[in-house]
Design a protein around this motif. Structure first.
Motif, short mmCIF file in Angstrom:
data_model
loop_
_atom_site.label_atom_id
_atom_site.label_comp_id
_atom_site.label_asym_id
_atom_site.label_seq_id
_atom_site.Cartn_x
_atom_site.Cartn_y
_atom_site.Cartn_z
N GLY A 102 0.86 -1.01 -0.08
CA GLY A 102 -0.06 -0.06 0.18
C GLY A 102 0.81 1.26 -0.15
N GLY A 104 1.39 3.76 -1.97
CA GLY A 104 0.99 5.18 -2.43
C GLY A 104 1.97 5.76 -3.07
N ASP A 126 1.25 -1.65 -4.60
CA ASP A 126 0.20 -0.87 -4.49
C ASP A 126 -0.76 -1.75 -5.41
#
Length: 266
Positions: A102, A104, A126
């Motif tokens: 994750g 980002g 991600d």
């Protein structure tokens, strides 16, 4: 191509440049509820579950759309010394191999790459294809040869087995709609003595947080032991660290977490 610095050891990390993206989904739960383990699955239509998650219990927390693209700006987070505090707690050292799930925009990816150095490795992942492309451009721009990038799915990060000293889940675990499948698939990626690091906020998951009691329960269901938990102002939330103990339960052996008390969602 956004896969950067790939070595033969990580040749199994597949290219992510052309894969479609989806965002993690989060659930809703009131903070402070008592938690228990029970054998029944939560409500939901199994046919709507991701294909690889259908054999796993369903999380007993309603799912809401993901929303926040970033927890806060990087300048604000650095002003609180957030990354340094987390990396110190996680005992990140040069030469380690770390996954940032994750990832980002790459706040932790960039700082982990600097901390582990040229002899270390960072895998940034991600499930959003647009995010992956933008992160790839940033990694190339900052010339981080020790970073590789790939796309995962909502129920399976598809990590190479026995590869990571630390796996970071920062302000994202509350958006995982299939936590039991996700953690089951993630667990084999840890090396002996490896740890999973969770940073989150103690609030309802529809507000992009997760009560610690629910976090502990879901990890315990997959055979993870909580080895450290601290609340710190620098994190605007909490730090939790888990280790895998014993054997990994089979999907049918997983006892899901159930909520007790009024949630306002029943």
């Amino acid at each position: 191509m956004v896969c950067v610095g790939t070595t033969s050891r990580f040749a199994t990390w597949r290219s992510v440049c052309r894969l479609p993206g989806r965002r993690y989904l989060g659930g809703v739960i009131a903070a402070g509820l008592a938690l228990s383990l029970a054998g029944c699955q939560g409500p939901g239509d199994a046919a709507q579950k991701a294909g690889g998650a259908r054999e796993f219990p369903e999380a007993d927390r309603p799912v809401s759309p993901g929303g926040l693209a970033a927890f806060s700006t990087e300048v604000e987070r650095d002003s609180m010394n957030e990354a340094e505090v987390v990396m110190n707690l996680a005992e990140i050292e040069p030469g380690m191999t770390v996954a940032d799930i994750g990832a980002g925009a790459g706040y932790y990816t960039i700082r982990l790459a600097q901390r582990v150095g040229s002899k270390g490795r960072v895998l940034a992942e991600d499930i959003d294809a647009t995010v992956i492309r933008e992160l790839g451009l940033r990694v190339e721009r900052e010339r981080l040869a020790n970073v590789s990038i790939k796309q995962g799915t909502s129920d399976d990060p598809s990590l190479p087995e026995n590869s990571f000293d630390r796996i970071f889940l920062v302000h994202m675990y509350h958006e995982v709609a299939e936590p039991y499948a996700f953690l089951w698939n993630l667990r084999p990626a840890l090396r002996q003595g490896g740890k999973v690091i969770v940073v989150d906020v103690d609030r309802a998951s529809d507000a992009h947080g997760l009560p610690p009691e629910l976090l502990f329960c879901e990890f315990a269901a997959l055979g993870f032991r909580l080895s450290e938990f601290v609340r710190k102002a620098e994190l605007q939330g909490y730090y939790a660290q888990f280790e895998a103990v014993g054997g990994r339960p089979g999907p049918a052996e997983i006892v899901p977490c159930r909520l007790s008390g009024e949630t306002g969602q029943k």
